[in-house]
Every structure is written in structure tokens, then in C-alpha cells.
Design a protein around this motif. Structure first.
Motif, PDB file in Angstrom:
ATOM      1  N   LEU A   1      67.579  -6.260   7.374  1.00 56.90           N
ATOM      2  CA  LEU A   1      69.022  -6.377   8.449  1.00 56.90           C
ATOM      3  C   LEU A   1      68.469  -6.141   9.739  1.00 56.90           C
ATOM      4  N   ARG A   2      67.471  -5.372   9.932  1.00 56.84           N
ATOM      5  CA  ARG A   2      67.237  -5.366  11.551  1.00 56.84           C
ATOM      6  C   ARG A   2      66.658  -6.857  12.002  1.00 56.84           C
ATOM      7  N   LYS A   3      65.781  -7.071  10.997  1.00 57.38           N
ATOM      8  CA  LYS A   3      65.102  -8.468  11.365  1.00 57.38           C
ATOM      9  C   LYS A   3      65.977  -9.595  11.352  1.00 57.38           C
ATOM     10  N   LYS A   4      66.928  -9.871  10.933  1.00 59.08           N
ATOM     11  CA  LYS A   4      67.983 -10.838  10.529  1.00 59.08           C
ATOM     12  C   LYS A   4      69.052 -10.589  12.006  1.00 59.08           C
ATOM     13  N   GLU A   5      68.954  -9.518  12.368  1.00 61.14           N
ATOM     14  CA  GLU A   5      69.714  -9.183  13.746  1.00 61.14           C
ATOM     15  C   GLU A   5      68.879  -9.651  14.832  1.00 61.14           C
ATOM     16  N   LEU A   6      67.855  -9.324  14.741  1.00 58.00           N
ATOM     17  CA  LEU A   6      66.791 -10.056  15.946  1.00 58.00           C
ATOM     18  C   LEU A   6      66.697 -11.500  15.950  1.00 58.00           C
ATOM     19  N   TYR A   7      66.592 -12.111  14.712  1.00 61.87           N
ATOM     20  CA  TYR A   7      66.747 -13.525  14.718  1.00 61.87           C
ATOM     21  C   TYR A   7      67.886 -13.869  15.330  1.00 61.87           C
ATOM     22  N   ARG A   8      69.016 -13.406  15.122  1.00 63.95           N
ATOM     23  CA  ARG A   8      70.188 -13.826  15.695  1.00 63.95           C
ATOM     24  C   ARG A   8      70.541 -13.912  17.007  1.00 63.95           C
ATOM     25  N   GLN A   9      69.927 -12.679  17.630  1.00 67.21           N
ATOM     26  CA  GLN A   9      69.760 -12.514  18.991  1.00 67.21           C
ATOM     27  C   GLN A   9      69.259 -13.326  19.899  1.00 67.21           C
ATOM     28  N   ARG A  10      67.855 -13.824  19.189  1.00 65.67           N
ATOM     29  CA  ARG A  10      67.094 -14.875  19.731  1.00 65.67           C
ATOM     30  C   ARG A  10      67.366 -16.286  19.529  1.00 65.67           C
ATOM     31  N   GLY A  11      68.812 -16.434  19.104  1.00 65.61           N
ATOM     32  CA  GLY A  11      69.395 -17.890  18.831  1.00 65.61           C
ATOM     33  C   GLY A  11      68.766 -18.673  17.671  1.00 65.61           C
ATOM     34  N   LYS A  12      68.132 -18.063  16.780  1.00 63.80           N
ATOM     35  CA  LYS A  12      67.374 -18.859  15.716  1.00 63.80           C
ATOM     36  C   LYS A  12      68.450 -19.294  14.746  1.00 63.80           C
ATOM     37  N   GLU A  13      68.539 -20.549  14.258  1.00 61.91           N
ATOM     38  CA  GLU A  13      69.472 -21.197  13.407  1.00 61.91           C
ATOM     39  C   GLU A  13      69.149 -20.682  12.047  1.00 61.91           C
ATOM     40  N   GLY A  14      70.137 -20.844  10.998  1.00 67.67           N
ATOM     41  CA  GLY A  14      69.834 -20.700   9.618  1.00 67.67           C
ATOM     42  C   GLY A  14      69.433 -19.300   9.146  1.00 67.67           C
ATOM     43  N   VAL A  15      69.916 -18.229   9.869  1.00 70.31           N
ATOM     44  CA  VAL A  15      69.806 -17.117   9.404  1.00 70.31           C
ATOM     45  C   VAL A  15      70.659 -16.774   8.355  1.00 70.31           C
ATOM     46  N   PRO A  16      70.467 -16.173   7.075  1.00 74.06           N
ATOM     47  CA  PRO A  16      71.423 -15.956   6.072  1.00 74.06           C
ATOM     48  C   PRO A  16      72.340 -14.983   6.491  1.00 74.06           C
ATOM     49  N   ARG A  17      73.467 -15.008   5.820  1.00 73.30           N
ATOM     50  CA  ARG A  17      74.544 -13.982   6.288  1.00 73.30           C
ATOM     51  C   ARG A  17      74.293 -12.751   5.336  1.00 73.30           C
ATOM     52  N   ASP A  18      74.898 -11.577   5.924  1.00 68.96           N
ATOM     53  CA  ASP A  18      74.617 -10.533   5.274  1.00 68.96           C
ATOM     54  C   ASP A  18      75.717 -10.252   4.292  1.00 68.96           C
TER      55      ASP A  18
END
Length: 261
Positions: free
Chosen positions: A232-249
Motif C-alpha cells: 500500500l505504501r509503495k502504491k501510494e508513492l507511485y500515485r504521488q509521482r504520477g505513475k499510470e496503471g497503479v492497481p486500485r486498493d
């Protein structure tokens, strides 16, 4: 020259106090810029593909660049002069070894310790004298920095140092977006043939802050006892950096799969 540059306001260990360290780390724009510059520095290091390297992060701060190194599968050691920045890094449980270190007084690592080094927005801090002492002069500090950095790198290693020069006519630089006033970034790329200097063996001026959690050459793995939190922490970091395609929680995040025989 604009006084908005932070290195002209106070020494880094004072400027980056508890408040500024927290604010800098949690700022989404800072996270995105730091990630892009670190990825560019890694590209310029030109490391062998598919291999984990031991890297030095100079001015590691709160570990924003270190997370990019983790994602690329590398092991890293970070040094910084700001106790507040390193405290934030510890709170964030970054993966690298951390040292409280004034880089202007030189490094104390053994010769050939690192396969490469990166630095994001740090080098310009060495160009200002804080006292009248000879050891505080920019020539002395820059000499100590480059001499001991050279000694700590392995043969044929590279160091990529992103910084903000006082003028655009300083040579030896890779310049990204040269025609953009805001996006322009300068990278100093250095190459070494190795060194046998004994200066790298002096560890008296380094304070160890954190013991590393991985072996050289092995990619880091998420902790087994907190796999879901780690994901969850890594996915949130990816979202903050604007990465696309991050799976939803979902309730299935981090759930162990059944073994099929």
C-alpha cells in the motif's frame, strides 16, 4: 544573483530543520521532481543492465532518491549533513544505510566501495564559505569532496552530480532542457579509473545512523510481516509521482495466494 536560492540563506544543517525537512518530503511536486532527476542520474551512470550495484547517494536527505534506487534493484548508502532530514528518512523506514556526514570534509569509506554515486541538488552547497576558517573555504571543501569521492569509487565507476551552477558557462556538464528556464537541469558526469588512496579508510568523521537491511548484489524484498502495508505504501508513492496503471486498493491487496499442486 537571486537570494531565493536556499544555499545563500543558511548552512544546510540549519536550513533543513525539522519543519523544512517534513515539508520538503511530503510535497508532491518535490517528490516528482526528485524521482525524475534520480532516474536521469541512473541513466547517466550507465550501469550494466540487470545487475544490482552498490551506490552512494550524496545528500540523500529523507530518502526520496533512495526509493528510486530501490525500485531499480540497487543497494545504496546515503550521506547527509542534516539530522532532521535523516530523522525523516528513519521514520519513513528507507532501505539504505544512512550516515550523518559533512561532505565538504570528505568521505571515510574504504577505497573502491561503490559501483557509482549520484547526488541531487547538493554540490552548490559546497561553494559557500560559512566561516573564515581555511577548512571552510570552497576550494578546500571541493577538493576534499572530489578527492575522497574518487577514492571511494571502484575502477571505471561513474559519479553523476545534479546541481545548480551560478552560471550557464561552466563546462563538463550534461544539460537537460537547455532552452527552458524552469525545467533546465545540469548534471556533472565524472569517470574514474579507481584509486588506491588511503584517505578513504579514515572513518573518524562519519557517524553511523542506520544499519542496512540487505546484502550487496541482492534485490530488496518487502518485509514478510508487513507485506500488505508495504504494498500500500509503495502504491501510494507511485500515485504521488504520477505513475499510470497503479492497481486500485482492495480487500485482496497483499493476500497470499493458495499453492496449487
Amino acid at each position: 544573483m537571486s537570494t531565493s536560492r536556499p544555499e545563500l540563506k543558511a548552512p544546510p544543517e540549519i536550513y533543513y530543520d525539522d519543519t523544512v525537512a517534513q515539508k520538503y518530503t511530503t510535497n508532491t511536486r518535490n517528490q516528482q521532481i526528485q524521482a525524475k532527476m534520480t532516474e536521469r542520474a541512473l541513466e547517466l551512470l550507465n550501469l550494466p543492465p540487470g545487475k544490482s550495484a552498490m551506490l552512494l547517494d550524496i545528500g540523500c536527505g529523507s530518502g526520496l532518491s533512495g526509493e528510486i534506487l530501490d525500485e531499480a534493484g540497487h543497494v545504496w548508502v546515503g550521506v547527509d549533513i542534516s539530522p532532521s532530514m535523516l530523522e525523516v528518512a528513519l521514520e519513513r523506514e528507507v532501505e539504505g544505510d544512512l550516515f550523518l556526514q559533512d561532505i565538504g570534509q570528505g568521505f571515510g569509506f574504504r577505497p573502491g566501495s561503490f559501483d557509482g554515486a549520484i547526488s541531487i541538488s547538493v554540490l552548490q552547497w559546497l561553494c559557500n564559505a560559512e566561516t573564515s576558517s581555511p577548512t571552510s573555504s570552497p576550494p578546500f571543501r571541493l577538493n576534499r569532496f572530489f578527492t575522497t569521492l574518487h577514492a571511494s569509487l571502484s575502477r571505471s565507476a561513474r559519479a553523476v552530480l545534479q546541481f545548480y551552477p551560478n552560471s550557464d558557462d561552466q563546462g563538463g556538464l550534461v544539460v537537460d532542457y537547455p532552452n527552458s528556464r524552469k525545467a533546465k537541469k545540469f548534471f556533472l558526469c565524472l569517470f574514474t579509473g579507481g584509486s588506491s588512496s588511503s584517505e578513504g579508510e579514515d572513518e573518524d568523521n562519519i557517524e553511523r545512523v542506520q544499519q542496512g537491511r540487505g546484502e550487496r548484489g541482492k534485490k530488496r524484498k518487502p518485509p514478510k510481516e508487513a507485506t500488505k502495508d508495504w504494498i500500500l505504501r509503495k502504491k501510494e508513492l507511485y500515485r504521488q509521482r504520477g505513475k499510470e496503471g497503479v492497481p486500485r486498493d482492495s480487500k485482496f491487496t497483499g493476500r497470499k495466494r493458495k499453492t496449487v499442486f
